[in-house]
Design a protein around this motif. Structure first.
Motif, PDB file in Angstrom:
ATOM      1  N   LEU A  27      30.590 -31.597  74.088  1.00 49.98           N
ATOM      2  CA  LEU A  27      29.586 -32.739  74.328  1.00 49.98           C
ATOM      3  C   LEU A  27      29.134 -32.644  75.852  1.00 49.98           C
ATOM      4  O   LEU A  27      28.207 -33.475  75.903  1.00 49.98           O
ATOM      5  N   SER A  28      29.703 -31.815  76.729  1.00 52.36           N
ATOM      6  CA  SER A  28      29.111 -31.899  78.065  1.00 52.36           C
ATOM      7  C   SER A  28      27.977 -30.907  78.218  1.00 52.36           C
ATOM      8  O   SER A  28      27.890 -30.485  79.332  1.00 52.36           O
ATOM      9  N   HIS A  29      27.726 -30.118  77.071  1.00 51.63           N
ATOM     10  CA  HIS A  29      27.009 -28.860  77.363  1.00 51.63           C
ATOM     11  C   HIS A  29      25.554 -29.033  77.941  1.00 51.63           C
ATOM     12  O   HIS A  29      25.136 -28.261  78.716  1.00 51.63           O
ATOM     13  N   GLY A  30      24.860 -30.087  77.665  1.00 48.63           N
ATOM     14  CA  GLY A  30      23.548 -30.611  78.374  1.00 48.63           C
ATOM     15  C   GLY A  30      23.810 -30.843  79.761  1.00 48.63           C
ATOM     16  O   GLY A  30      22.826 -30.409  80.677  1.00 48.63           O
ATOM     17  N   GLU A  31      24.903 -31.128  80.385  1.00 46.81           N
ATOM     18  CA  GLU A  31      25.337 -31.208  81.711  1.00 46.81           C
ATOM     19  C   GLU A  31      25.132 -29.943  82.363  1.00 46.81           C
ATOM     20  O   GLU A  31      24.761 -29.946  83.755  1.00 46.81           O
ATOM     21  N   PHE A  32      25.657 -28.955  81.805  1.00 46.33           N
ATOM     22  CA  PHE A  32      25.186 -27.361  82.666  1.00 46.33           C
ATOM     23  C   PHE A  32      23.676 -27.243  82.804  1.00 46.33           C
ATOM     24  O   PHE A  32      23.267 -26.830  83.922  1.00 46.33           O
ATOM     25  N   ALA A  33      22.771 -27.888  81.999  1.00 45.66           N
ATOM     26  CA  ALA A  33      21.319 -27.850  82.268  1.00 45.66           C
ATOM     27  C   ALA A  33      21.102 -28.580  83.568  1.00 45.66           C
ATOM     28  O   ALA A  33      20.199 -28.215  84.396  1.00 45.66           O
ATOM     29  N   VAL A  34      21.684 -29.834  83.490  1.00 46.43           N
ATOM     30  CA  VAL A  34      21.513 -30.744  84.546  1.00 46.43           C
ATOM     31  C   VAL A  34      21.968 -30.171  85.887  1.00 46.43           C
ATOM     32  O   VAL A  34      21.403 -30.058  86.879  1.00 46.43           O
ATOM     33  N   ILE A  35      23.140 -29.485  86.008  1.00 38.71           N
ATOM     34  CA  ILE A  35      23.758 -28.770  87.010  1.00 38.71           C
ATOM     35  C   ILE A  35      22.742 -27.814  87.657  1.00 38.71           C
ATOM     36  O   ILE A  35      22.383 -27.855  88.906  1.00 38.71           O
ATOM     37  N   ALA A  36      22.080 -26.873  86.774  1.00 36.42           N
ATOM     38  CA  ALA A  36      21.188 -25.893  87.196  1.00 36.42           C
ATOM     39  C   ALA A  36      19.809 -26.658  87.692  1.00 36.42           C
ATOM     40  O   ALA A  36      19.692 -26.102  88.660  1.00 36.42           O
ATOM     41  N   ALA A  37      19.459 -27.462  87.055  1.00 33.77           N
ATOM     42  CA  ALA A  37      18.409 -28.020  87.492  1.00 33.77           C
ATOM     43  C   ALA A  37      18.351 -28.805  88.684  1.00 33.77           C
ATOM     44  O   ALA A  37      17.443 -28.605  89.510  1.00 33.77           O
ATOM     45  N   ILE A  38      19.358 -29.698  88.711  1.00 33.31           N
ATOM     46  CA  ILE A  38      19.553 -30.415  90.200  1.00 33.31           C
ATOM     47  C   ILE A  38      19.755 -29.647  91.411  1.00 33.31           C
ATOM     48  O   ILE A  38      19.178 -29.827  92.289  1.00 33.31           O
ATOM     49  N   THR A  39      20.622 -28.565  91.072  1.00 38.44           N
ATOM     50  CA  THR A  39      20.894 -27.711  92.133  1.00 38.44           C
ATOM     51  C   THR A  39      19.460 -26.921  92.978  1.00 38.44           C
ATOM     52  O   THR A  39      19.198 -26.826  93.840  1.00 38.44           O
ATOM     53  N   SER A  40      18.553 -26.310  91.725  1.00 39.10           N
ATOM     54  CA  SER A  40      17.526 -25.762  92.122  1.00 39.10           C
ATOM     55  C   SER A  40      16.625 -26.857  92.719  1.00 39.10           C
ATOM     56  O   SER A  40      15.884 -26.344  93.803  1.00 39.10           O
ATOM     57  N   ALA A  41      16.598 -27.934  91.943  1.00 42.55           N
ATOM     58  CA  ALA A  41      15.600 -28.690  92.561  1.00 42.55           C
ATOM     59  C   ALA A  41      15.932 -29.177  94.270  1.00 42.55           C
ATOM     60  O   ALA A  41      14.961 -29.221  95.057  1.00 42.55           O
ATOM     61  N   LEU A  42      17.340 -29.192  94.180  1.00 39.49           N
ATOM     62  CA  LEU A  42      17.564 -29.554  95.845  1.00 39.49           C
ATOM     63  C   LEU A  42      17.339 -28.183  96.836  1.00 39.49           C
ATOM     64  O   LEU A  42      17.085 -28.171  97.907  1.00 39.49           O
TER      65      LEU A  42
END
Lengths: 323, 296
Positions: free
Chosen positions: B46-61
């Motif tokens: 159920l936390s699979h979408g958070e993997f996408a968030v991790i990648a997106a936030i890291t690259s945005a930063l």
């Protein structure tokens, strides 16, 4: 389990009676509007957590839509009173019957299709999200995100005697006590306790010895749905506002799960212990804002990884060590 | 009024379709991860979408520091590392159990992890959004002009999915992954190290979900709160596509992506989510093994 030992049964009933007396006497100790609000909140969550614990702990049905079941009844009752001017108590009953029907329907579908526990979880989670999106999307009917104010519950002589807040607390407390006694009768005194135990442990074997597994699960779901519906409708009037945020997964389901599992799912007083502890915790981490969600996330991980048995089983072990 | 809406839809149909395909492919990237992890380890992530968030936030930063390509790679790398962490640390208690108990514990561990990450990201980076905008703005295809970034995102997603399919079909490791999904004990008997294959599945799942986050940043914007939307929609796709079948997942992803975009165009976001969920429940009830899944 229906214990054959008459003496023990008396003790348990005494404990329940004592708990009821304590619940009813709590406002004498914790006075003031704030405490009364928190206590009322706690009483409602005793009902939600007990229902979740009964469904999950005793019949192996993981319902992730407690909030939607509560919300269905609250919206039904609120809309009927505010739009059609119907009388409050009959709409509350109507809403609860509706919730019971929906819960029974979900359980029936899951059982007819022989869904595993994961698929029941997906089914009910999808249902929860349908509910949230539907009441948010149908703005003309439900007021969307902001919700609507239902006409206040007529409290009659009780309200004029004790005031609105105290009356709400007493109603919620009586409902919570009622839930505890129903669960006690269901789990410990009636044949249902043994039947549910059998179904939970081994479904096929239960079928073989003549238990209608589907009927057991659907009936328990209907009963739980009804209790959730009663609490949900009253919770709506208690908040004075019926909006999606009060009946979202994050605001009801997560707390109910944590409470039921901490106390001991499928036990009578486990949800009560859980509600008491986590209502206190909830009030103390409220200042954290959105990060309190993280706290509950960590709690769920730790509870399930290391404390699956729950408080009741642990207490039982401790008392056995002493005596 | 209905006719006016239909006319508008017809004139916009190609654009809406491309948006739907792009979105559907991104969802498929997340969904194959959920599908594979469930097939391998009986863990409903159920936390699979958070993997996408991790990648997106890291690259945005990191984009202001490293530039787009390196930042994107770093983001995906972190999602992959997080996949390993989830498998080796968070899920450890679950793998001590068997059968239904493992499924349940895994479900709740992942639910808790989702809440933990969601609370953390929305609180810590509330205004960090990934939004990559290439210099080329539009492309002409068949006399219509489309947004280049959407087409690019769809193209990359399709290539990644095709690579995954080829990997699973042709290489020894890919075959081992499919073998473990089909029969855990049997795979052990023929000499597959189940633990290593499972770890690999979590790494691949993390990489694909991370890429989906980046692609979403390319086609639209990806913020800290978008994780649950991806998870839920991808979960629906896994269900519709069959929780064990990768091609079914891709077909279901495209279908639901298009339905979602057309429905949001016609009736708005909330009701289109309702429609999608209703379709999913119908599939779940009528064909529990999914559209292309094998019946057991």
């Amino acid at each position: 389990m229906a214990a054959p030992d008459e003496h023990r049964i008396d003790v348990r009933l005494l404990v329940l009676a004592a708990i009821s007396a304590i619940l009813l006497a709590l406002p004498l100790v914790f006075t003031g509007r704030y405490y009364l609000r928190v206590l009322t909140q706690m009483s409602f969550f005793i009902v939600f957590a007990s229902a979740f614990g009964l469904l999950f702990g005793r019949t192996n049905q993981l319902f992730l839509c407690i909030a939607a079941l509560a919300g269905i009844s609250a919206y039904t009752s609120g809309l009927l009173t505010s739009r059609l001017g119907m009388e409050h108590w009959s709409t509350i009953l109507l809403g609860s019957i509706f919730s019971a029907g929906v819960a029974a329907g979900l359980s029936y579908v899951a059982n007819v299709r022989r869904m595993g526990v994961v698929f029941v979880a997906i089914l009910t989670l999808a249902f929860q999200l349908i509910f949230e999106n539907l009441v948010t999307g149908l703005v003309w009917l439900t007021g969307g995100d902001t919700g609507f104010r239902p006409p206040p519950l007529p409290l009659g002589p009780l309200g004029s005697l004790l005031g609105e807040q105290m009356s709400f607390y007493l109603i919620a407390a009586v409902l919570a006590i009622g839930t505890l006694f129903v669960n006690y009768w269901l789990m410990e005194r009636s044949k249902w306790g043994l039947i549910m135990e059998a179904v939970r442990n081994e479904e096929v074997a239960s079928e073989v010895i003549g238990i209608n597994v589907r009927r057991v699960k659907v009936t328990v779901s209907a009963l739980s749905g009804f209790m959730i519906g009663l609490a949900g409708a009253l919770y709506g009037y208690f908040n004075g506002l019926i909006s999606p945020i009060y009946f979202s997964f994050a605001s009801i389901d997560i707390l109910s799960q944590v409470m039921a599992v901490f106390g001991g799912r499928g036990t009578v007083i486990g949800p009560l212990i859980g509600s008491a502890v986590f209502t206190y915790v909830n009030e103390n981490i409220r200042y954290l804002g959105p990060i309190s969600l993280s706290v509950y996330g960590a709690l769920i991980v730790v509870l399930f990884a290391a404390f699956r048995e729950g408080m009741v089983a642990t207490l039982r072990r401790w008392t056995r060590l002493v005596f | 009024m209905v006719e006016a809406a239909l006319d508008l839809l017809l004139s916009q149909l190609p654009v809406v379709l491309v948006d739907g395909i792009t979105f559907g492919l991104q969802l498929a990237l997340v969904a194959v991860g959920i599908t594979m992890i469930f097939g391998q380890a009986q863990i409903l992530n159920l936390s699979h979408g958070e993997f996408a968030v991790i990648a997106a936030i890291t690259s945005a930063l990191l984009i202001p520091l490293l530039g787009v390509p390196l930042a994107v790679l770093a983001g995906i790398a972190l999602a992959v590392a997080f996949g390993a962490f989830v498998y080796k640390v968070v899920l450890l208690p679950a793998f001590r159990l068997q059968g239904e108990n493992r499924i349940l514990l895994g479900l709740f561990l992942m639910l808790g992890l989702y809440l933990l990450l969601h609370g953390y990201f929305t609180n810590q980076f509330p205004t960090t959004y990934l939004s990559i905008r290439p210099e080329v703005q539009t492309v002409e295809l068949l006399g219509m002009s489309f947004r280049f970034s959407a087409v690019l995102a769809a193209g990359i997603s399709a290539v990644l999915l095709a690579l995954l399919a080829v990997f699973l079909k042709t290489t020894m490791t890919g075959k081992a992954i499919r073998a473990v999904s089909q029969n855990e004990t049997g795979s052990m008997l023929v000499g597959i190290t189940v633990d290593r294959i499972r770890l690999l599945t979590f790494l691949i799942g993390g990489a694909l979900a991370g890429s989906a986050g980046i692609m979403r940043g390319l086609a639209a914007t990806m913020g800290p709160e978008s994780g649950i939307e991806l998870t839920v929609l991808a979960l629906l796709i896994s269900v519709v596509g069959g929780v064990r079948s990768v091609p079914g997942t891709v077909v279901a992803g495209l279908m639901l992506g298009i339905v979602y975009m057309v429905a949001s165009f016609l009736v708005g976001t909330y009701l289109s989510v309702v429609i999608m969920l209703a379709v999913t429940i119908a599939v779940l009830v009528l064909r529990p093994q999914g559209l292309l899944g094998e019946s057991e």
